[in-house]
Design a protein around this motif. Structure first.
Motif, PDB file in Angstrom:
ATOM      1  N   GLY A  91       0.796  -1.222   0.000  1.00  0.00           N
ATOM      2  CA  GLY A  91       0.000   0.000   0.000  1.00  0.00           C
ATOM      3  C   GLY A  91       0.828   1.271   0.000  1.00  0.00           C
ATOM      4  N   SER A  92       2.134   1.160   0.172  1.00  0.00           N
ATOM      5  CA  SER A  92       3.001   2.338   0.143  1.00  0.00           C
ATOM      6  C   SER A  92       3.027   2.904  -1.276  1.00  0.00           C
ATOM      7  CB  SER A  92       4.421   1.971   0.569  1.00  0.00           C
ATOM      8  OG  SER A  92       4.434   1.532   1.912  1.00  0.00           O
ATOM      9  N   HIS A  93       3.080   4.246  -1.373  1.00  0.00           N
ATOM     10  CA  HIS A  93       2.997   4.919  -2.668  1.00  0.00           C
ATOM     11  C   HIS A  93       4.190   5.826  -2.943  1.00  0.00           C
ATOM     12  CE1 HIS A  93      -1.152   3.721  -3.228  1.00  0.00           C
ATOM     13  NE2 HIS A  93      -1.471   4.228  -2.067  1.00  0.00           N
ATOM     14  N   LEU A  94       4.453   5.983  -4.229  1.00  0.00           N
ATOM     15  CA  LEU A  94       5.428   6.940  -4.739  1.00  0.00           C
ATOM     16  C   LEU A  94       4.800   7.562  -5.978  1.00  0.00           C
ATOM     17  CD1 LEU A  94       8.462   7.983  -4.650  1.00  0.00           C
ATOM     18  CD2 LEU A  94       8.950   6.141  -6.247  1.00  0.00           C
ATOM     19  N   VAL A  95       4.703   8.880  -6.031  1.00  0.00           N
ATOM     20  CA  VAL A  95       4.178   9.564  -7.209  1.00  0.00           C
ATOM     21  C   VAL A  95       5.349  10.235  -7.920  1.00  0.00           C
ATOM     22  CG1 VAL A  95       3.560  11.708  -6.002  1.00  0.00           C
ATOM     23  CG2 VAL A  95       2.369  11.088  -8.102  1.00  0.00           C
ATOM     24  N   ILE A  96       5.338  10.151  -9.251  1.00  0.00           N
ATOM     25  CA  ILE A  96       6.443  10.642 -10.069  1.00  0.00           C
ATOM     26  C   ILE A  96       5.868  11.495 -11.194  1.00  0.00           C
ATOM     27  CG2 ILE A  96       8.409   9.967 -11.503  1.00  0.00           C
ATOM     28  CD1 ILE A  96       6.782   7.297  -9.431  1.00  0.00           C
ATOM     29  N   ASP A  97       6.512  12.647 -11.471  1.00  0.00           N
ATOM     30  CA  ASP A  97       6.071  13.425 -12.626  1.00  0.00           C
ATOM     31  C   ASP A  97       7.032  13.208 -13.793  1.00  0.00           C
ATOM     32  OD1 ASP A  97       8.271  15.170 -12.414  1.00  0.00           O
ATOM     33  OD2 ASP A  97       7.075  16.903 -11.824  1.00  0.00           O
ATOM     34  N   GLU A  98       6.677  13.754 -14.942  1.00  0.00           N
ATOM     35  CA  GLU A  98       7.441  13.523 -16.173  1.00  0.00           C
ATOM     36  C   GLU A  98       8.857  14.091 -16.126  1.00  0.00           C
ATOM     37  OE1 GLU A  98       5.754  17.369 -18.677  1.00  0.00           O
ATOM     38  OE2 GLU A  98       4.810  15.422 -18.923  1.00  0.00           O
ATOM     39  N   GLU A  99       9.127  14.961 -15.157  1.00  0.00           N
ATOM     40  CA  GLU A  99      10.461  15.543 -15.017  1.00  0.00           C
ATOM     41  C   GLU A  99      11.331  14.752 -14.030  1.00  0.00           C
ATOM     42  OE1 GLU A  99       9.518  19.521 -13.850  1.00  0.00           O
ATOM     43  OE2 GLU A  99       8.811  20.060 -15.841  1.00  0.00           O
ATOM     44  N   GLY A 100      10.753  13.702 -13.438  1.00  0.00           N
ATOM     45  CA  GLY A 100      11.504  12.896 -12.482  1.00  0.00           C
ATOM     46  C   GLY A 100      11.373  13.350 -11.042  1.00  0.00           C
ATOM     47  N   ASN A 101      10.534  14.360 -10.787  1.00  0.00           N
ATOM     48  CA  ASN A 101      10.248  14.753  -9.409  1.00  0.00           C
ATOM     49  C   ASN A 101       9.399  13.665  -8.779  1.00  0.00           C
ATOM     50  OD1 ASN A 101      11.413  17.474  -9.554  1.00  0.00           O
ATOM     51  ND2 ASN A 101       9.729  17.858 -10.978  1.00  0.00           N
ATOM     52  N   PHE A 102       9.579  13.420  -7.495  1.00  0.00           N
ATOM     53  CA  PHE A 102       8.776  12.383  -6.844  1.00  0.00           C
ATOM     54  C   PHE A 102       8.517  12.709  -5.393  1.00  0.00           C
ATOM     55  CE2 PHE A 102      13.187  11.053  -6.502  1.00  0.00           C
ATOM     56  CZ  PHE A 102      13.300  10.636  -5.178  1.00  0.00           C
ATOM     57  N   LEU A 103       7.486  12.047  -4.856  1.00  0.00           N
ATOM     58  CA  LEU A 103       7.107  12.203  -3.456  1.00  0.00           C
ATOM     59  C   LEU A 103       6.607  10.853  -2.976  1.00  0.00           C
ATOM     60  CD1 LEU A 103       6.581  14.129  -1.025  1.00  0.00           C
ATOM     61  CD2 LEU A 103       4.257  14.403  -1.933  1.00  0.00           C
ATOM     62  N   GLY A 104       6.998  10.462  -1.766  1.00  0.00           N
ATOM     63  CA  GLY A 104       6.593   9.194  -1.188  1.00  0.00           C
ATOM     64  C   GLY A 104       7.732   8.208  -1.208  1.00  0.00           C
ATOM     65  N   SER A 105       7.403   6.943  -0.932  1.00  0.00           N
ATOM     66  CA  SER A 105       8.432   5.913  -0.895  1.00  0.00           C
ATOM     67  C   SER A 105       7.812   4.530  -1.069  1.00  0.00           C
ATOM     68  CB  SER A 105       9.175   5.963   0.442  1.00  0.00           C
ATOM     69  OG  SER A 105      10.118   4.932   0.523  1.00  0.00           O
ATOM     70  N   VAL A 106       8.471   3.715  -1.874  1.00  0.00           N
ATOM     71  CA  VAL A 106       8.054   2.323  -2.019  1.00  0.00           C
ATOM     72  C   VAL A 106       9.117   1.364  -1.491  1.00  0.00           C
ATOM     73  CG1 VAL A 106       6.437   2.695  -3.919  1.00  0.00           C
ATOM     74  CG2 VAL A 106       8.860   2.233  -4.421  1.00  0.00           C
ATOM     75  N   SER A 107      10.266   1.915  -1.093  1.00  0.00           N
ATOM     76  CA  SER A 107      11.332   1.007  -0.665  1.00  0.00           C
ATOM     77  C   SER A 107      12.263   1.563   0.395  1.00  0.00           C
ATOM     78  CB  SER A 107      12.185   0.614  -1.882  1.00  0.00           C
ATOM     79  OG  SER A 107      12.958   1.731  -2.284  1.00  0.00           O
ATOM     80  N   GLY A 108      11.930   2.657   0.989  1.00  0.00           N
ATOM     81  CA  GLY A 108      12.844   3.232   1.954  1.00  0.00           C
ATOM     82  C   GLY A 108      14.102   3.762   1.295  1.00  0.00           C
ATOM     83  N   GLY A 109      14.073   3.953  -0.012  1.00  0.00           N
ATOM     84  CA  GLY A 109      15.183   4.539  -0.743  1.00  0.00           C
ATOM     85  C   GLY A 109      15.993   3.572  -1.564  1.00  0.00           C
ATOM     86  N   CYS A 110      15.903   2.263  -1.285  1.00  0.00           N
ATOM     87  CA  CYS A 110      16.830   1.339  -1.939  1.00  0.00           C
ATOM     88  C   CYS A 110      16.494   1.031  -3.400  1.00  0.00           C
ATOM     89  CB  CYS A 110      16.992   0.059  -1.138  1.00  0.00           C
ATOM     90  SG  CYS A 110      15.490  -0.823  -0.748  1.00  0.00           S
ATOM     91  N   VAL A 111      15.267   1.165  -3.834  1.00  0.00           N
ATOM     92  CA  VAL A 111      14.958   0.938  -5.253  1.00  0.00           C
ATOM     93  C   VAL A 111      14.224   2.111  -5.894  1.00  0.00           C
ATOM     94  CG1 VAL A 111      14.910  -1.570  -5.006  1.00  0.00           C
ATOM     95  CG2 VAL A 111      12.774  -0.305  -4.885  1.00  0.00           C
ATOM     96  N   GLU A 112      14.113   3.208  -5.181  1.00  0.00           N
ATOM     97  CA  GLU A 112      13.364   4.349  -5.707  1.00  0.00           C
ATOM     98  C   GLU A 112      13.871   4.793  -7.080  1.00  0.00           C
ATOM     99  OE1 GLU A 112      12.773   4.425  -2.301  1.00  0.00           O
ATOM    100  OE2 GLU A 112      10.666   4.882  -2.474  1.00  0.00           O
ATOM    101  N   GLY A 113      15.179   4.859  -7.271  1.00  0.00           N
ATOM    102  CA  GLY A 113      15.733   5.303  -8.551  1.00  0.00           C
ATOM    103  C   GLY A 113      15.269   4.448  -9.709  1.00  0.00           C
ATOM    104  N   ALA A 114      15.258   3.133  -9.518  1.00  0.00           N
ATOM    105  CA  ALA A 114      14.800   2.224 -10.566  1.00  0.00           C
ATOM    106  C   ALA A 114      13.306   2.395 -10.823  1.00  0.00           C
ATOM    107  CB  ALA A 114      15.114   0.778 -10.198  1.00  0.00           C
TER     108      ALA A 114
END
Length: 107
Positions: free
Chosen positions: A39-62
């Motif tokens: 249920g954890s969320h991460l929202v991303i815009d077309e410029e690569g800005n993001f808010l939230g977390s799906v992994s505590g940082g370890c896979v966010e870039g991917a």
């Protein structure tokens, strides 16, 4: 402190109203020592800005990279990261668990 679901969804709506392409990533399954719950969320815009977390940082870039493709293609995709996968070590998911993340365009 992590952003709340309300904050994340408000930001998604704000970005869409500004005419940006937006994707929402959601943890849909975990196994073992997963960094964030289902249920954890991460929202991303077309410029690569993001808010939230799906992994505590370890896979966010991917996930952000895949989300940019989802925005361009307007088709959702399921991502899986786990300790047994080579990609897990490349993106830093060495916690011993597995997560599935569903990434979908926000219309």
């Amino acid at each position: 402190m992590l952003a709340s679901d309300d904050d994340i969804l408000r930001e998604a709506e704000k970005w869409r109203r500004a005419g940006k392409g937006v994707a929402l990533a959601t943890v849909v399954e975990t196994w073992g020592s997963a960094p964030r719950p289902v249920g954890s969320h991460l929202v991303i815009d077309e410029e690569g800005n993001f808010l939230g977390s799906v992994s505590g940082g370890c896979v966010e870039g991917a996930v952000v990279t895949e989300a940019l493709d989802v925005i361009g293609e307007t088709r959702p995709r399921m991502l899986e990261f786990g300790v047994a996968d080579e990609t897990a070590w490349q993106v830093g998911l060495s916690c011993g668990g597995r997560i599935k993340v569903y990434v979908e365009p926000v219309n």
